[in-house]
Design a protein around this motif. Structure first.
Motif, short mmCIF file in Angstrom:
data_model
loop_
_atom_site.label_atom_id
_atom_site.label_comp_id
_atom_site.label_asym_id
_atom_site.label_seq_id
_atom_site.Cartn_x
_atom_site.Cartn_y
_atom_site.Cartn_z
N VAL A 6 -2.79 10.35 4.44
CA VAL A 6 -2.00 9.28 3.83
C VAL A 6 -2.87 8.42 2.94
N ALA A 9 -3.48 10.06 -0.18
CA ALA A 9 -2.31 10.09 -1.05
C ALA A 9 -2.18 8.86 -1.91
N VAL A 10 -2.81 7.76 -1.51
CA VAL A 10 -2.64 6.52 -2.26
C VAL A 10 -3.96 6.02 -2.84
N THR A 28 4.98 5.39 2.50
CA THR A 28 4.73 6.77 2.90
C THR A 28 4.86 6.93 4.41
N ALA A 143 6.84 6.84 -5.73
CA ALA A 143 5.52 7.47 -5.76
C ALA A 143 5.09 7.75 -7.20
N ARG A 148 2.57 12.10 -6.21
CA ARG A 148 3.89 12.27 -5.60
C ARG A 148 3.92 13.44 -4.63
N CYS A 151 2.26 12.43 -1.29
CA CYS A 151 3.08 11.45 -0.58
C CYS A 151 4.29 12.12 0.07
#
Length: 447
Positions: A6, A9-10, A28, A143, A148, A151
């Protein structure tokens, strides 16, 4: 880049007064949490179904209905939740859906008959089905294009974690002879935490633009969405009303067909094989090692989803979708034709199938939100969810009969054929969407 899926992902999202990185991380988690609950609810029933059958004096048909209640609910809840999300907004349905689930989960503590349990599990299934068509579109529409895929695919990781967690919880509580109502009711705790985490999540600016609420959309986009292409793309949304018929219009039918066929063909063989993997492996000569092999099959599947989650925004969607389906078909053909294969070969083929199948399964949470336009993103995701659950139900229901009446070889060849259909459909219809904005994807699909 961090090792946590996670956080990874960001990574790199810029800061703002509301801390966009922290917001996307939160979104998320709370969106993927719905998939955790899905896996948990479908898994936890398997740990106590024997006790329920005995306590409520159910027939074999009653037991089957209890086991299938959530799947039936998901079939109905997907399209219903999608229509409500497209019509009334992602934000209100995102919280209301979890509230319905919490109510159903609490009711499990008080059921005292098979029909009550069926209705409660049906209600929970409806809420879970709505999760797909509410949470996924909302996550897709916030996202950034470059992240994207990670996520969205993290939702599938969460599903497997929920499924495994359910068996761990069920096993531990069984050591203390816990009543089956308490075991089922454990889903209440994560649901309440998730419901509280969703309070205050903003409305999708894309949905607001689609409804002509430009000022609200601008305020939310300026606060939560990065500047640049993602921000500008929101304001190129057309104001259009979505209908069910639009899913089969000249502009959208390719997307609808692809996500439905792909999802159906991915989950049908997996649900069948994974559900009965211990007995299947035993039939192929693994004996008492069948249960250990079954654990390995599901563990390898989790690894496959994680790999896709980490690679999806680097190597693209098609490379994680098409080859894996052909590989799945090939190993099932080997098992189907090589009836006298050594047990180690059979186990290896099943492990390869689980890994390859799970890799492309991760894309079932990504493609619907990307290829469908905003006005039917929820409804279309819900429709594909319903189609996939038909496949899951058919596979789970017919697999034991097929193994007994048609034999293991024929059953594996049928499963391989389903994989071939999915691979062929993906080869023709699957777009490459990595790094592209949602309107770019929709526009190219219409041409």
């Amino acid at each position: 880049m961090t090792n946590n899926a996670v956080e990874d992902a960001v990574e790199g999202i810029g800061r703002s007064p509301v801390n966009r990185k922290r917001f996307l991380l939160r979104l998320t988690v709370v969106a993927s949490g719905g998939m955790f609950i899905d896996g948990y609810v479908l898994g936890i029933i398997g740990t106590v179904i024997g006790a329920i059958t005995t306590d409520l004096n159910m027939s074999v048909y009653g037991t089957g209905l209890i086991g299938a209640a959530a799947l039936i609910g998901i079939f109905a809840g997907g399209p219903l939740g999608g229509w409500l999300a497209d019509e009334f907004g992602r934000k209100p349905m995102f919280a209301l859906d979890l509230a319905v689930f919490v109510v159903g989960s609490i009711l499990q503590f008080a059921v005292d008959s098979s029909w009550q349990l069926f209705l409660v599990r049906l209600l929970m299934g409806i809420a879970i089905g709505a999760e797909y068509s509410i949470g996924w579109p909302l996550m897709t529409e916030f996202a950034p294009a470059r992240l994207r895929g990670r996520c969205m695919s993290f939702a599938e990781v969460a599903w497997y974690i929920g499924f495994v967690s359910a068996f761990i919880v069920g096993y531990v509580l069984a050591l203390y002879d816990a009543d089956w109502r308490i075991v089922l009711g454990t889903s209440t705790l994560p649901a309440v935490v998730l419901f509280l985490g969703r309070l205050g999540v903003p409305e999708s600016p894309r949905w607001l633009m689609n409804k002509g609420r430009t000022e609200e959309a601008k305020r939310i986009a300026d606060t939560y969405v990065e500047d640049g292409a993602d921000h500008a793309d929101i304001f190129s949304e057309e104001q259009r009303s979505g209908t069910f018929a639009m899913l089969f219009s000249p502009e959208v039918w390719r997307a609808t067909t692809f996500i439905s066929v792909f999802w159906f063909c991915t989950v049908t063989p997996y649900f069948a094989i994974a559900t009965f993997s211990a007995s299947v492996l035993s039939q192929y000569g693994l004996g008492e090692e069948g249960l250990l092999g079954a654990i390995g099959v599901n563990g390898v599947a989790l690894a496959g989803v994680v790999v896709s989650c980490l690679l999806i925004d680097r190597i693209g969607r098609r490379k994680l979708t098409i080859p894996q389906q052909w590989v799945s078909a090939v190993v099932l053909v080997i098992i189907g034709f090589w009836a006298s294969a050594p047990p180690l070969v059979v186990l290896s083929c099943f492990l390869v199938f689980a890994f390859a199948n799970a890799m492309c399964t991760a894309l079932t949470g990504v493609y619907p939100g990307e290829v469908l336009p905003t006005e039917v993103r929820g409804l279309g995701t819900g429709f594909a969810t319903a189609v996939s659950r038909v496949g899951a139900g058919i596979g789970t229901f017919l697999f034991p009969w097929s193994m007994e009446e048609l034999g293991g070889g024929t059953t594996m060849l049928v499963a391989a054929g389903i994989c071939v259909v999915g691979a062929a459909a993906s080869q023709v219809l699957a777009p490459e969407t990595v790094g592209r904005t949602l309107n770019e994807i929709s526009s190219s699909d219409k041409r």
